[in-house]
Design an enzyme around this catalytic site. Structure first.
Site, short mmCIF file in Angstrom:
data_model
loop_
_atom_site.label_atom_id
_atom_site.label_comp_id
_atom_site.label_asym_id
_atom_site.label_seq_id
_atom_site.Cartn_x
_atom_site.Cartn_y
_atom_site.Cartn_z
N SER A 53 0.67 -1.20 0.31
CA SER A 53 -0.06 -0.08 -0.08
C SER A 53 1.18 1.14 0.06
CB SER A 53 -0.97 -0.44 1.07
OG SER A 53 -2.37 -0.60 1.14
N LYS B 22 0.45 3.68 -2.95
CA LYS B 22 -1.03 4.20 -3.30
C LYS B 22 0.20 6.07 -3.54
CE LYS B 22 -3.63 1.00 -0.28
NZ LYS B 22 -4.18 0.53 0.53
N TYR C 226 -3.34 -2.42 -9.60
CA TYR C 226 -3.57 -2.36 -7.87
C TYR C 226 -2.40 -2.97 -8.30
CZ TYR C 226 -5.28 -2.07 -3.56
OH TYR C 226 -4.91 -2.77 -2.25
N TYR D 230 -4.78 3.83 8.31
CA TYR D 230 -5.78 3.30 7.90
C TYR D 230 -6.56 3.47 9.82
CZ TYR D 230 -3.92 1.05 4.28
OH TYR D 230 -2.69 1.01 3.51
N VAL E 13 0.53 -3.46 3.54
CA VAL E 13 1.07 -4.90 4.29
C VAL E 13 2.95 -6.03 4.27
CG1 VAL E 13 -1.73 -5.19 5.00
CG2 VAL E 13 -0.33 -6.43 2.66
N1 GLN Z 1 -2.31 -4.93 -2.20
C1 GLN Z 1 -2.57 -4.99 -0.81
C2 GLN Z 1 -4.54 -5.70 -0.17
O1 GLN Z 1 -5.02 -4.58 -1.52
C3 GLN Z 1 -2.78 -4.14 -0.02
C4 GLN Z 1 -3.07 -3.65 1.79
C5 GLN Z 1 -1.82 -3.31 2.49
O2 GLN Z 1 -0.99 -2.94 2.68
N2 GLN Z 1 -2.64 -2.11 3.28
O3 GLN Z 1 -4.79 -6.56 0.35
#
Ligand code: GLN
Length: 317
Positions: free
Chosen positions: A70, A73, A197, A249, A267
């Site tokens: 993420s 992003k 994505y 988050y 993650v």
């Molecule tokens: N690719 C992961 C997902 O979509 C990214 C989530 C994350 O890093 N928080 O679940």
């Protein structure tokens, strides 16, 4: 003399943090819902700090590539804002969600407009904006080139195993995309945005490369090596604000409370953190806390902020 002392002190701080994190018994839990992330050892810890003067300071596994997930992003948001400016905000909000990164619950009440660009739903809309009706392959190449350019590093790659592993198991993201499509907030060809994505999440960078890629965010949107304006100072300030409020988050309040600088987690256990005007920082440790943010990465940034006084809430900035 003062500069030399400051820099030596930073190296000493980083090696102390690395020693503490290497020995930490509680390392969090490695994400296993994406099968190929489950294979990474929780023993890793790395940190890289790039100062405004261009000097690079590292400790631990700072040169081991990991899946940035993420954190990507931030880079696609930058691309979407470059392309479409404020039009983006008709499709995605700018408020913290207070729910998990992959939550679907707010979307129904809020008419398919995700709370912010950093929860999965919001990032999938941003990927749709970046895709802009093009072929996913071409857009994936654009994102890869953009990140290489930011980091001044042509060796950066996308790990296709991770992308395929997530594409094969990412049912929740598929659901989010289709749910938003039902509200008219996605191009009907959701498979394209999802493909982009999954591939952007599979970008593989070391802490050193990630801190390099983040330099424009400490530098008013300007690439420090080429002098190119990647994005305006105003939009840079806004991206940093979103990172602070939404980058972790439902753990964003806690991160601001403990660390006090803009940060974006993934993650894979990476965090990119920005001290405007001062430093671009990347940490990595794969074990996550209950909110899906790197456990030791967060601790390390808290230690670093305490030791340096870096905080967007302190007058020393
Ligand atoms: N690719 C992961 C997902 O979509 C990214 C989530 C994350 O890093 N928080 O679940």
């Amino acid at each position: 003399v003062e500069v030399v002392e400051r820099v030596n002190r930073l190296d000493a701080i980083l090696s102390a943090i690395n020693a503490e994190m290497a020995a930490a018994p509680e390392r969090g839990t490695v994400a296993d819902y994406i099968p190929s992330l489950a294979k990474v050892s929780p023993d890793h810890f790395g940190i890289a700090v790039i100062l405004a003067d261009g000097s690079i300071h590292t400790a631990g596994d700072a040169d081991t590539p990991f899946s940035i997930q993420s954190v990507s992003k931030v880079f696609t948001l930058t691309m979407a804002l470059q392309k479409h400016g404020d039009e983006l905000w008709s499709r995605v909000g700018r408020e913290p969600s207070g729910s998990a990164f992959n939550s679907i619950v707010q979307l129904e009440n809020e008419g398919g407009i995700p709370r912010n660009p950093f929860i999965n739903a919001g990032a999938i809309v941003v990927s749709d904006v970046v895709l802009d009706g093009a072929e996913p392959r071409a857009a994936i190449g654009d994102v890869l080139r953009f990140v290489r350019m930011l980091a001044s590093d042509e060796a950066i790659t996308i790990d296709n195993d991770v992308a395929n592993s997530e594409a094969a198991t990412g049912f929740r993201n598929v659901a989010l995309a289709n749910y938003m499509k039902s509200f008219g907030n996605m191009d009907p060809y959701v498979e394209g945005a999802l493909k982009l994505y999954f591939h952007q999440c599979a970008l593989s960078l070391s802490c050193r490369q990630l801190a390099m890629a983040g330099r424009y965010l400490m530098n008013d949107g300007t690439h420090p090596q080429t002098g190119e304006a990647i994005i305006s100072p105003l939009l840079t300030r806004r991206i940093n604000a979103l990172m602070l409020m939404c980058g972790h988050y439902d753990g964003s309040g806690e991160f601001a409370f403990r660390v006090g600088i803009p940060g974006k987690s993934g993650v894979g256990g990476g965090i990119l953190a920005i001290v405007p005007g001062r430093a671009s920082i990347a940490v990595w440790s794969p074990g996550l806390n209950a909110r899906g943010n790197s456990k030791l990465g967060t601790h390390a940034l808290e230690r670093l902020a305490d030791a340096t006084g870096w905080s967007v809430f302190m007058p020393t900035l």
